[in-house]
Design a protein around this motif. Structure first.
Motif, mmCIF file in Angstrom:
data_model
loop_
_atom_site.group_PDB
_atom_site.id
_atom_site.type_symbol
_atom_site.label_atom_id
_atom_site.label_comp_id
_atom_site.label_asym_id
_atom_site.label_seq_id
_atom_site.Cartn_x
_atom_site.Cartn_y
_atom_site.Cartn_z
ATOM 1 N N ALA A 103 0.824 -1.217 0.000
ATOM 2 C CA ALA A 103 0.000 0.000 0.000
ATOM 3 C C ALA A 103 0.853 1.259 0.000
ATOM 4 O O ALA A 103 0.560 2.231 -0.700
ATOM 5 N N PHE A 122 -5.476 -6.793 -2.594
ATOM 6 C CA PHE A 122 -6.268 -6.122 -1.561
ATOM 7 C C PHE A 122 -5.564 -4.860 -1.052
ATOM 8 O O PHE A 122 -6.133 -3.767 -1.035
ATOM 9 N N PHE A 123 -4.315 -5.022 -0.644
ATOM 10 C CA PHE A 123 -3.605 -3.873 -0.092
ATOM 11 C C PHE A 123 -3.182 -2.891 -1.189
ATOM 12 O O PHE A 123 -3.050 -1.694 -0.919
ATOM 13 N N TYR A 175 -5.055 -2.144 -3.737
ATOM 14 C CA TYR A 175 -6.270 -1.346 -3.947
ATOM 15 C C TYR A 175 -6.404 -0.291 -2.848
ATOM 16 O O TYR A 175 -6.766 0.860 -3.123
ATOM 17 N N ILE A 176 -6.109 -0.702 -1.597
ATOM 18 C CA ILE A 176 -6.163 0.260 -0.492
ATOM 19 C C ILE A 176 -5.173 1.406 -0.720
ATOM 20 O O ILE A 176 -5.501 2.584 -0.541
ATOM 21 N N VAL A 203 -6.561 3.725 -3.437
ATOM 22 C CA VAL A 203 -7.662 4.556 -2.945
ATOM 23 C C VAL A 203 -7.137 5.668 -2.047
ATOM 24 O O VAL A 203 -7.555 6.828 -2.157
ATOM 25 N N LEU A 204 -6.201 5.330 -1.158
ATOM 26 C CA LEU A 204 -5.632 6.348 -0.272
ATOM 27 C C LEU A 204 -4.848 7.401 -1.062
ATOM 28 O O LEU A 204 -4.885 8.589 -0.730
ATOM 29 N N THR A 229 -1.088 -0.144 -9.631
ATOM 30 C CA THR A 229 -1.632 -1.260 -8.853
ATOM 31 C C THR A 229 -1.388 -2.588 -9.549
ATOM 32 O O THR A 229 -1.006 -3.588 -8.921
#
Length: 419
Positions: free
Chosen positions: A27, A340-341, A343-344, A347-348, A389
């Motif tokens: 992330a 998953f991370f 994508y986080i 988004v952040l 990503t």
């Protein structure tokens, strides 16, 4: 496939710290790449916004002081441009020079309309002023050729001055008369004020201005657009030739670069683009190294994961598990965690850029005399976010593939004996 996800979830719950470290590395790498590119774009977009206020293929020329003795004359002489210089500009370079104009300025004048007044400056210009310095008309028109020919006493006001002179119904000032000190001018237009410090004057016809202020054949600045000069070398050659011709009109050394100043917007933009490319490259390098650190982190943690689970894999193989099932388990776990991370992080990163955009993305520096945007639209395209990503997911998959292949090939007896 459901069993695999259940098993992955079970593994994640048993190894919260390891999973958290892996996720943070992924992330953080994506977040920093998107954040840095967004911040860099904010600076670059602000620079482009400032440069867009002028016509790229245009030049401004003004007189200065000689720096060399020439033809029996000492250095330090004041060079004042005149109509002969305008004629040389318009007629001697037909292959490059397009429309030629000129300007003269008079500051600290009082504009009044009824009981309202404002202090401003007046510029005498040609019609090409509106194109070269990119003025947006709100009401009425700009100076035209008939105004120049007939020396009409007409004036174009900026929006701020028009509001001061006629606060209610500013558009109604068009057609009315405004006093400039003791002289009456008919308002023919109102243009949008951008508070850049360059677009704040009122404008009248150049010939009218010279007649009123008794400037004779003098010219303060020459403005012209050009064509066919597409490289730095071509512009430098043109400037040298042009300067030599203007110097010749004033008995100055042909190679005296200080006798007249030339503001070439095209070469300025070339230099600005070079600077922006350097900034972009630097940001990408820093961002990619940050992304690489995330990839290295994923790789290291996947190696630790395989090492910790060596005995488990040995037991699986001892009771009949095939190598490809172990390989698939590790690969899927790597892909799921990275996706998953990742994508986080994406988004952040987008959220951070949106926050910058809503807070400092419209920030302006106001000195009282001019206003400039220093940071504008600090965002990154969704394609860059998705690509970053995807790169991290692919890298995470490859990072998991190497130890997975090693784990799948290990013999059960060796795995069971591993510490």
């Amino acid at each position: 496939m459901r069993d695999i996800f259940v098993e992955i979830w079970s593994t994640v719950r048993r190894n919260k710290l390891r999973t958290a470290l892996t996720g943070f590395a992924v992330a953080w790498g994506i977040f920093m790449l998107i954040f840095l590119l967004g911040a860099g774009n904010g600076l670059i977009n602000a620079m482009m916004l400032q440069s867009d206020r002028f016509l790229d293929n245009s030049m401004m020329v003004g007189g200065s002081y000689t720096s060399k003795p020439y033809d029996g004359l000492k250095e330090g002489r004041r060079i004042e441009l005149n109509d002969k210089d305008m004629a040389v500009t318009g007629n001697s370079f037909p292959a490059n020079v397009q429309e030629t104009g000129a300007s003269f300025d008079q500051n600290d004048l009082t504009f009044s309309h009824g009981d309202n007044y404002v202090s401003s400056s007046l510029s005498g210009v040609y019609p090409n002023e509106i194109e070269i310095n990119k003025k947006e008309m709100l009401y009425g028109r700009f100076i035209n050729d008939i105004d120049i020919e007939q020396k009409r006493k007409v004036i174009v006001l900026n929006e701020d001055d028009a509001k001061e002179l006629l606060p209610q119904g500013t558009e109604r000032i068009v057609g009315q008369y405004v006093d400039v000190d003791s002289l009456a001018f008919r308002v023919v237009g109102v243009y949008k004020a951008d508070r850049s410090g360059m677009n704040s004057s009122a404008y009248t016809a150049f010939t009218t201005f010279r007649a009123i202020y008794n400037k004779g054949d003098k010219v303060e600045t020459i403005l012209f657009s050009f064509k066919g000069l597409d490289t730095q070398e071509a512009n430098d050659a043109f400037e040298a030739q042009y300067r030599a011709r203007i110097n010749g009109n004033h008995r100055a050394a042909p190679d005296d670069e200080r006798s007249v100043w030339i503001w070439n917007r095209f070469t300025q933009n070339l230099q600005m683009n070079t600077g922006m490319n350097i900034i972009r490259t630097a940001l990408w390098v820093v961002g990619l190294f940050t992304l690489l650190s995330g990839i290295v982190g994923v790789s290291n943690i996947m190696l630790i994961t395989v090492k910790e689970r060596t005995r488990e894999f040995g037991i699986r193989k001892a009771i009949g598990a095939k190598p490809r099932s172990i390989l698939r388990l590790i690969i899927v776990e790597s892909v799921v965690i990275t996706t998953f991370f990742g994508y986080i992080g994406m988004v952040l990163g987008v959220a951070a850029n949106e926050y910058m955009d809503s807070t400092i993305g419209r920030m302006k520096v106001d000195s009282g005399l001019f206003e400039a945007t220093m940071f504008y639209n600090p965002t990154v395209g969704i394609d860059v976010c998705v690509a970053a990503t995807v790169v991290m997911i692919v890298a995470g998959t490859l990072a998991g593939l190497i130890p997975a292949r090693k784990a799948a090939r290990i013999r059960p007896i060796e795995a069971l004996m591993a510490e």
